[in-house]
Design an enzyme around this catalytic site. Structure first.
Site, PDB file in Angstrom:
ATOM      1  N   ALA A   1       0.826  -1.208   0.000  1.00  0.00           N
ATOM      2  CA  ALA A   1       0.000   0.000   0.000  1.00  0.00           C
ATOM      3  C   ALA A   1       0.856   1.253   0.000  1.00  0.00           C
ATOM      4  O   ALA A   1       0.618   2.192  -0.776  1.00  0.00           O
ATOM      5  CB  ALA A   1      -0.942  -0.009   1.198  1.00  0.00           C
TER       6      ALA A   1
ATOM      7  N   GLU B   1      10.627  -3.064  -2.756  1.00  0.00           N
ATOM      8  CA  GLU B   1      10.563  -4.433  -2.219  1.00  0.00           C
ATOM      9  C   GLU B   1       9.384  -4.453  -1.271  1.00  0.00           C
ATOM     10  O   GLU B   1       9.467  -3.980  -0.134  1.00  0.00           O
ATOM     11  CB  GLU B   1      11.877  -4.788  -1.527  1.00  0.00           C
TER      12      GLU B   1
ATOM     13  N   CYS C   1       8.880 -10.224   5.177  1.00  0.00           N
ATOM     14  CA  CYS C   1       8.151 -10.176   3.904  1.00  0.00           C
ATOM     15  C   CYS C   1       8.243 -11.486   3.144  1.00  0.00           C
ATOM     16  O   CYS C   1       7.349 -11.808   2.358  1.00  0.00           O
ATOM     17  CB  CYS C   1       8.670  -9.028   3.045  1.00  0.00           C
TER      18      CYS C   1
END
Length: 502
Positions: free
Chosen positions: A251, A270, A304
């Protein structure tokens, strides 16, 4: 109980001594206060005790850092590549020398177990070593000309000032991974670290200073959450900033992408992931379980590239589920990361804690079965969530599509290779995927079919300085690490020499 006391410009945390803790911005080789005169407190997520204060900077401070960096660019860019490498090697030596102190600082501000923090420091050192050597290997080209009157040459030149916006989950490594490549390429840096973990970035600045980098080549500007957006916008809007490198949520990455359009900046993103971890029938289940344990529960799932969905073939589903639940119950210990027995720290802040709890409650309310864990830690105070394994996951649950970023492992049953690959690819994210199989025809097939920038085959931890790190689709673009890591920081210039005929 943690006790903080000032001691000759440093801080003590009980018996833990932080010689690298700094409470000022680092701009132009000087330690300076924010122009606003404001500061904010940084707390330990284990117990919300104050670690120290950091400067609550504004866009004015970022613009000052940009100006200073811009003024230092030509001098750094013109320095011979060998000399840049020597400076990076000096920084590498200091990071290794101060590895224990850096690790303790990481654990204090982001809560991860000390062993993981030490591994992060060593991981960071790997990037410094790699790019110290790579600085000499940013090659141009000599091309075959179309006729004998010309010579064609391709040069690689640094793009200029680069802005870094880095996350809290790997506060040292994410900055080093960017800065080492940029500095090796001849760029200069302005970094805005996450408000939860500013001290790791400032500690790196202290070592940069000690390593003797020229003033202005590396700058750090900290701020509270309220100033994060305005500072990010200032970096994106400045015509003096040639590129932005961001690690964080999809986002926010989309916002930065839009904000960079007016100045047409070089951009490296990233972003978030939704990694699948596929267990095929031929997999070594013991190895696969341990792979999940590392990929899913490292840093309490706050990564992540962490496994987000575990897809298990129906023929081994029950056995794998039982083995994984046993491993979670027996191997994971939650608590203060400074306790050597602990390997699961807290979630970073209340927002993340509520998100993870909400995802689990939503899944359970819609029929998910709790195999292990399933809620807030019953005995520990603070933002500790039990390492949790869930099954009976359906598409209507939030957990099916959202990045969890917590110690929650959802299990899905599949019946064919095509089905598993389809599920893995049925997401707008494409950072990493993992699978376990001992059928090597299947290994090549599936590795090529998975839509992600990285694939782990019979391996749950895949990141290394030698390899390109990055994603596809809404997980971003650009690569960090490997020889490709300098690509975002250099222009390709074509030079044509004409009139050469005798």
């Amino acid at each position: 109980m943690l006790n903080f006391a000032r001691c000759n410009g440093s801080q003590t945390v009980g018996r833990r001594y932080f010689s690298l803790l700094r409470d000022k911005n680092y701009i132009g080789g000087e330690w300076v206060a924010a122009s606003s005169g404001k500061t904010f407190q940084v707390t330990n997520p284990v117990n919300d005790k104050v670690i120290g204060i950091a400067q609550d900077s504004t866009p004015e401070d970022a613009e000052k850092a940009i100006k200073v960096a811009s003024g230092s660019f030509k001098m750094w860019a013109d320095l011979p590549a060998k000399e840049k490498g020597i400076k990076l090697k000096s920084l590498l030596k200091l990071v290794n020398t101060h590895s224990d102190d850096l690790a303790k600082l990481i654990t204090a501000e982001c809560g991860k177990p000390l062993a993981e923090a030490k591994a992060e420091v060593m991981y960071s050192a790997g990037y410094l070593e790699w790019y110290a050597e790579e600085a000499k290997r940013i090659y141009g080209e000599v091309l075959a000309p179309p006729n004998n009157t010309r010579e064609l040459v391709v040069l690689k030149e640094p793009i200029g000032v680069v802005g870094f916006i880095t996350p809290w989950n790997f506060p040292l490594a994410m900055l080093v991974r960017k800065a080492a490549a940029a500095l090796a390429a001849g760029c200069v840096c302005v970094a805005r670290p996450a408000e939860d973990t500013p001290f790791s970035a400032l500690a790196l600045a202290a070592l940069v200073e000690k390593a003797g980098f020229p003033a202005g080549t590396f700058n750090v500007v900290t701020s509270s959450r309220s100033q994060a957006g305005p500072i990010g916008q200032a970096l994106c809007a400045s015509p003096q900033v040639a590129g932005i490198s961001f690690t964080g949520s999809t986002a926010v990455g989309k916002i930065l992408y839009q904000q960079c359009a007016n100045t047409v900046k070089r951009l490296g993103l990233e972003l978030g992931g939704n990694a699948s971890y596929i267990i095929f029938p031929t997999a070594d289940l013991s190895r696969a379980v341990q792979g999940v344990m590392g990929s899913k529960f490292r840093n309490a799932g706050q990564a992540c590239v962490a496994t987000n969905r575990v897809l298990v073939h129906e023929s081994v589903f029950d056995k794998f589920s039982s083995m994984l639940a046993t491993a979670v119950k027996t191997q994971l210990v939650s608590g203060d990361g400074f306790d050597p027995a602990v390997n699961q720290g807290p979630l970073i802040n209340e927002q993340q804690f509520q998100k993870v709890d909400g995802i689990v409650k939503d899944a359970v309310s819609k029929g998910a079965r709790v195999v292990s864990g399933g809620g807030i830690h019953p005995t520990l105070k603070g933002r500790f969530y039990q390492p949790t394994v869930l099954s009976n996951i359906t598409e209507d649950m939030k957990i099916y599509n959202e990045e969890i970023f917590g110690p929650i492992c959802p299990l899905y049953k599949f019946y064919s290779e095509d089905e598993a690959v389809t599920i893995a690819n049925s997401t707008r994210r494409g950072l990493a995927n993992y699978f376990y199989s001992n059928d090597y025809a299947q290994v090549w097939r599936v590795a090529k079919r998975l839509e992600s920038g990285m694939v782990g085959v019979n391996e749950g931890l895949i990141s290394a300085a030698e390899a390109p790190f990055g994603g596809v689709k809404e997980s971003g673009f650009g690569r960090e690490g490997s020889r490709h890591g300098v690509d975002d920081y250099v222009h390709t210039k074509y030079v044509c020499f004409g009139g050469l005929q005798n």
